[in-house]
Design a protein around this motif. Structure first.
Motif, PDB file in Angstrom:
ATOM      1  N   LEU A   1       0.841  -1.202   0.000  1.00  0.00           N
ATOM      2  CA  LEU A   1       0.000   0.000   0.000  1.00  0.00           C
ATOM      3  C   LEU A   1       0.881   1.259   0.000  1.00  0.00           C
ATOM      4  O   LEU A   1       0.585   2.225  -0.712  1.00  0.00           O
ATOM      5  N   ALA A   2       1.961   1.243   0.744  1.00  0.00           N
ATOM      6  CA  ALA A   2       2.877   2.389   0.753  1.00  0.00           C
ATOM      7  C   ALA A   2       3.494   2.590  -0.632  1.00  0.00           C
ATOM      8  O   ALA A   2       3.655   3.732  -1.083  1.00  0.00           O
ATOM      9  N   ILE A   3       3.807   1.508  -1.325  1.00  0.00           N
ATOM     10  CA  ILE A   3       4.342   1.606  -2.687  1.00  0.00           C
ATOM     11  C   ILE A   3       3.287   2.198  -3.611  1.00  0.00           C
ATOM     12  O   ILE A   3       3.582   3.072  -4.434  1.00  0.00           O
ATOM     13  N   GLU A   4       2.048   1.747  -3.474  1.00  0.00           N
ATOM     14  CA  GLU A   4       0.971   2.290  -4.305  1.00  0.00           C
ATOM     15  C   GLU A   4       0.816   3.794  -4.081  1.00  0.00           C
ATOM     16  O   GLU A   4       0.672   4.570  -5.022  1.00  0.00           O
ATOM     17  N   ARG A   5       0.882   4.222  -2.838  1.00  0.00           N
ATOM     18  CA  ARG A   5       0.761   5.655  -2.521  1.00  0.00           C
ATOM     19  C   ARG A   5       1.905   6.455  -3.136  1.00  0.00           C
ATOM     20  O   ARG A   5       1.700   7.539  -3.675  1.00  0.00           O
ATOM     21  N   ALA A   6       3.111   5.918  -3.058  1.00  0.00           N
ATOM     22  CA  ALA A   6       4.270   6.611  -3.639  1.00  0.00           C
ATOM     23  C   ALA A   6       4.152   6.676  -5.158  1.00  0.00           C
ATOM     24  O   ALA A   6       4.487   7.693  -5.771  1.00  0.00           O
ATOM     25  N   ALA A   7       3.669   5.601  -5.775  1.00  0.00           N
ATOM     26  CA  ALA A   7       3.489   5.585  -7.229  1.00  0.00           C
ATOM     27  C   ALA A   7       2.388   6.567  -7.638  1.00  0.00           C
ATOM     28  O   ALA A   7       2.498   7.233  -8.673  1.00  0.00           O
ATOM     29  N   THR A   8       1.352   6.691  -6.841  1.00  0.00           N
ATOM     30  CA  THR A   8       0.292   7.662  -7.117  1.00  0.00           C
ATOM     31  C   THR A   8       0.850   9.082  -7.068  1.00  0.00           C
ATOM     32  O   THR A   8       0.480   9.936  -7.888  1.00  0.00           O
ATOM     33  N   ALA A   9       1.756   9.342  -6.144  1.00  0.00           N
ATOM     34  CA  ALA A   9       2.388  10.663  -6.064  1.00  0.00           C
ATOM     35  C   ALA A   9       3.137  10.972  -7.367  1.00  0.00           C
ATOM     36  O   ALA A   9       3.165  12.134  -7.803  1.00  0.00           O
ATOM     37  N   LEU A  10       3.733   9.961  -8.001  1.00  0.00           N
ATOM     38  CA  LEU A  10       4.393  10.170  -9.293  1.00  0.00           C
ATOM     39  C   LEU A  10       3.387  10.564 -10.370  1.00  0.00           C
ATOM     40  O   LEU A  10       3.673  11.410 -11.214  1.00  0.00           O
ATOM     41  N   LEU A  11       2.211   9.934 -10.345  1.00  0.00           N
ATOM     42  CA  LEU A  11       1.174  10.291 -11.307  1.00  0.00           C
ATOM     43  C   LEU A  11       0.719  11.738 -11.115  1.00  0.00           C
ATOM     44  O   LEU A  11       0.509  12.463 -12.082  1.00  0.00           O
TER      45      LEU A  11
END
Length: 186
Positions: free
Chosen positions: A32-42
């Motif tokens: 979930l933390a990885i998903e949040r960080a990847a969303t920040a890239l978007l």
């Protein structure tokens, strides 16, 4: 642990210093933390509508990943996840529901390695194609997949079940027209 089937299945797919394996119990918070960080890239790439999206609670995230096959890119040195992909059987089509890489591990080939693991799984079970929906113009979305053999499917050519999937995967605040369905024949 090195001899466990989940670690052997994808041997040789990951770049140096990483391995691809299936998810292990207790990893949902890290994913979930990885998903949040990847969303920040978007968001940084111009998808501002995602900035206001509250992150899913852990329980909802766990429910979602339990409905999928979960592939994890693991940092060998730390033993921690550096990225993940979610795949799901849709009959003749194997669906890539998500591919997220921790930005701290980005640009090292982990996305390509995770995609190779998803493709291997699809081939093991004789799927005819891989499919996904993604942002059409974000450089690390549709162009990334096109460089790996995926083609965009025109909206008018989508069968109803894929149009429904595209709409269900379009984040709140985003326009469905900003997203595309892509397939790669196997």
């Amino acid at each position: 642990m090195a001899d466990e089937p989940g670690r052997r299945a994808f041997k040789g797919l990951a770049p140096k210093g990483y391995r691809i394996r299936v998810m292990e119990p207790g990893e949902a918070p890290e994913l979930l933390a990885i998903e949040r960080a990847a969303t920040a890239l978007l968001v940084a790439a111009g998808r501002e509508e995602l900035a206001g999206e509250p992150p899913p609670p852990l329980g909802a995230f766990v429910e979602r990943i339990l409905a999928h096959d979960v592939f994890v890119a693991e940092n060998k040195a730390s033993g921690t996840p550096a990225g993940f992909a979610l795949g799901r059987d849709l009959g003749e089509l194997y669906w890539l529901a998500e591919l997220s890489v921790d930005p701290a591990h980005g640009r090292r080939g982990l996305g390509t390695a995770l995609l190779a693991a998803v493709r291997a799984r699809a081939e093991w079970f004789f799927h005819r194609a891989l499919g996904l929906s993604t942002y059409a113009e974000v450089p690390f979305n549709a162009p990334f997949y096109e460089a790996r053999g995926f083609v965009r499917v025109l909206r008018k050519d989508l069968p109803p079940f894929l149009l429904e999937r595209l709409l269900s995967e379009t984040p709140a605040g985003a326009l469905p027209e900003d997203r595309t369905v892509m397939v790669r024949w196997l």
